[in-house]
Design a protein around this motif. Sequence first.
Motif, short mmCIF file in Angstrom:
data_model
loop_
_atom_site.label_atom_id
_atom_site.label_comp_id
_atom_site.label_asym_id
_atom_site.label_seq_id
_atom_site.Cartn_x
_atom_site.Cartn_y
_atom_site.Cartn_z
N LEU A 54 0.83 -1.20 0.00
CA LEU A 54 0.00 0.00 0.00
C LEU A 54 0.87 1.25 0.00
O LEU A 54 0.62 2.20 -0.75
CB LEU A 54 -0.93 -0.01 1.22
N ALA A 55 1.92 1.27 0.82
CA ALA A 55 2.83 2.41 0.85
C ALA A 55 3.53 2.60 -0.49
O ALA A 55 3.71 3.72 -0.97
CB ALA A 55 3.87 2.23 1.97
N LEU A 56 3.91 1.48 -1.10
CA LEU A 56 4.58 1.54 -2.40
C LEU A 56 3.66 2.11 -3.47
O LEU A 56 4.05 2.99 -4.26
CB LEU A 56 5.06 0.14 -2.80
N ALA A 93 1.74 8.94 -6.21
CA ALA A 93 1.91 10.37 -5.91
C ALA A 93 3.05 10.97 -6.74
O ALA A 93 2.94 12.10 -7.23
CB ALA A 93 2.17 10.55 -4.42
N LEU A 94 4.13 10.21 -6.91
CA LEU A 94 5.26 10.70 -7.70
C LEU A 94 4.85 10.94 -9.15
O LEU A 94 5.09 12.01 -9.72
CB LEU A 94 6.41 9.70 -7.66
N TYR A 95 4.24 9.95 -9.76
CA TYR A 95 3.98 10.02 -11.20
C TYR A 95 2.73 10.81 -11.55
O TYR A 95 2.49 11.05 -12.73
CB TYR A 95 3.95 8.62 -11.79
N LEU A 96 1.96 11.22 -10.55
CA LEU A 96 0.87 12.14 -10.83
C LEU A 96 1.39 13.56 -11.01
O LEU A 96 0.72 14.41 -11.60
CB LEU A 96 -0.16 12.11 -9.70
N ALA A 97 2.59 13.82 -10.50
CA ALA A 97 3.19 15.16 -10.63
C ALA A 97 4.68 15.04 -10.93
O ALA A 97 5.51 15.42 -10.12
CB ALA A 97 2.96 15.96 -9.35
N ALA A 137 10.93 -3.66 8.49
CA ALA A 137 11.78 -3.84 7.32
C ALA A 137 11.00 -3.69 6.01
O ALA A 137 11.47 -3.06 5.06
CB ALA A 137 12.46 -5.20 7.37
N THR A 138 9.81 -4.27 5.95
CA THR A 138 9.07 -4.22 4.69
C THR A 138 8.57 -2.82 4.37
O THR A 138 8.65 -2.37 3.22
CB THR A 138 7.87 -5.19 4.72
N VAL A 139 8.10 -2.10 5.38
CA VAL A 139 7.62 -0.74 5.13
C VAL A 139 8.78 0.19 4.80
O VAL A 139 8.69 1.03 3.90
CB VAL A 139 6.81 -0.22 6.33
N GLY A 140 9.90 0.03 5.51
CA GLY A 140 11.08 0.82 5.17
C GLY A 140 11.57 0.52 3.76
O GLY A 140 11.95 1.43 3.02
N LEU A 141 11.56 -0.77 3.39
CA LEU A 141 11.97 -1.14 2.04
C LEU A 141 11.03 -0.57 0.98
O LEU A 141 11.47 -0.17 -0.11
CB LEU A 141 12.01 -2.67 1.92
N LEU A 159 11.93 1.59 -2.43
CA LEU A 159 11.46 1.23 -3.76
C LEU A 159 10.72 2.40 -4.43
O LEU A 159 10.77 2.54 -5.66
CB LEU A 159 10.54 0.01 -3.68
N VAL A 160 10.06 3.23 -3.63
CA VAL A 160 9.43 4.43 -4.19
C VAL A 160 10.50 5.34 -4.79
O VAL A 160 10.35 5.86 -5.91
CB VAL A 160 8.62 5.17 -3.11
N VAL A 161 11.60 5.52 -4.05
CA VAL A 161 12.69 6.36 -4.55
C VAL A 161 13.31 5.73 -5.81
O VAL A 161 13.62 6.44 -6.78
CB VAL A 161 13.77 6.55 -3.47
N VAL A 162 13.46 4.42 -5.80
CA VAL A 162 14.01 3.74 -6.97
C VAL A 162 13.09 3.93 -8.17
O VAL A 162 13.55 4.15 -9.31
CB VAL A 162 14.21 2.24 -6.68
N ALA A 163 11.78 3.87 -7.95
CA ALA A 163 10.82 4.04 -9.04
C ALA A 163 10.97 5.42 -9.68
O ALA A 163 10.85 5.57 -10.90
CB ALA A 163 9.39 3.85 -8.54
#
Length: 440
Positions: A19-21, A27-31, A97-101, A105-109
């Motif tokens: 969900l966080a991902l 949010a990133l790709y909308l703007a 760990a999973t939420v931090g990861l 992954l958002v930054v990588v995207a």
Amino acid sequence: MSVLGIELRRSAAIGAALLALVVGVAALYLAPGRWSQGWMSLTLTTKEYLLLLWPLALAAGAWQGRREHRARVGELFDTTPRSPLRRMLPVLVAMGATVGLSYLLVVVAGGVRVAPIAAYFPPDVVAIVLVDAFSLSAACCLGLGLGRLLPALVTAPALAVTGVLLVFFTAVMRPDWLGAVLSPAYGSSQFYPFQTVDPRVTGALAIWMGALGLTGVLLLVTRGRFARATAVLPALLGLGVAAAIVPRDEGTLIAPVDPVARELVCTDDAPRVCVTRVNANVLDTLAPLARDGLGVLAKLPGTPTQVHEDRQVWAESDNLPVPDDDILTITVGIDEHGGLAHPASVATRIVLSLGVDGTAECPRNGAVERAAAYYLLGREPVSDVGVIPGMISEEPEMNAEAVALWRGLRDLPAAAATSRVAAVRAAILQCRDSTGLLDR
């Protein structure tokens, strides 16, 4: 590892991370235009989205924290010989760990899009991103503790709403140093392309988030009112340490400058065109356009022979660079694809300046200056709306006056008209009102 694998399958860890991902990438790709300027721009944008992601992690932890209460097995597990910390460690690791990861992954995207166009990778990016990811892990731990302490159905959604309010209002609270300590989204407002986050602010946030996470762990594993009351001590201690190391200077807190990103990168040949290192990828596009503008200005005597990107920072108003009559500064914008924004306006903006950097302290007559500039350009004046980026409205009478003055210039011999345009430029340089210089 088998216990951790079970937690990953049966807990809310994977669902919360996904969900966080999804929220972060959407949010990133909308703007995309907000973070197309480079790595630091991407980092600050994702940091701003902690306004959504941090409360989400807090609520996910709270939802998971009430699992034993929901299954009515709390008293049964309390009778086992394993300590509460050993029993809770797998869920702490799985959730944190999973939420931090997912944040990484958002930054990588976003990085997939930024990497081919970015000219500079600020080293501060690594620390900022890791601490922001750590803040989501800490939020999960705090949520787990609060969910176990208050195992009501309403706890998770209430914490989600509270988290949004806390992250937002602490980010804008005064004094600024307190907001820098408390809010994981602090420092994400972007003012300059060469902006960064001061390492002391990042360090203070890491200490505060670590202290909050430890408080959550203690709430999760301790029993008894006294033990739970002492769980707040790490948060208080962490707040004190973070407040001690965070800077107090307003400029450092609000919009610190990366000096390397701010360095000029210039063309090898003349006329010289320079941009900041962070915008070096648009230099090849900007240079011929800027030179066209300089070529038009060269019809007047003593005009600048170089164009530099404006590097002035409002927080450094007491340390402004010494003006150089040979250099004209312009604002360089980046479009949502990472290229030069509004390239068609570059030469026009340079000519409209008449080769003089603007100042609010001197009297200016926009109609006179526009008529003079468009005479050099060889075409009839038009409204700045749609021509100059950011200009959304102007009085229609202004352009009508400029057109009338331009027609008067056009009817004069070339030498006389150019002399009057030069007089307008001289008036601006001498901080004199140019009104009436084209009427004679």
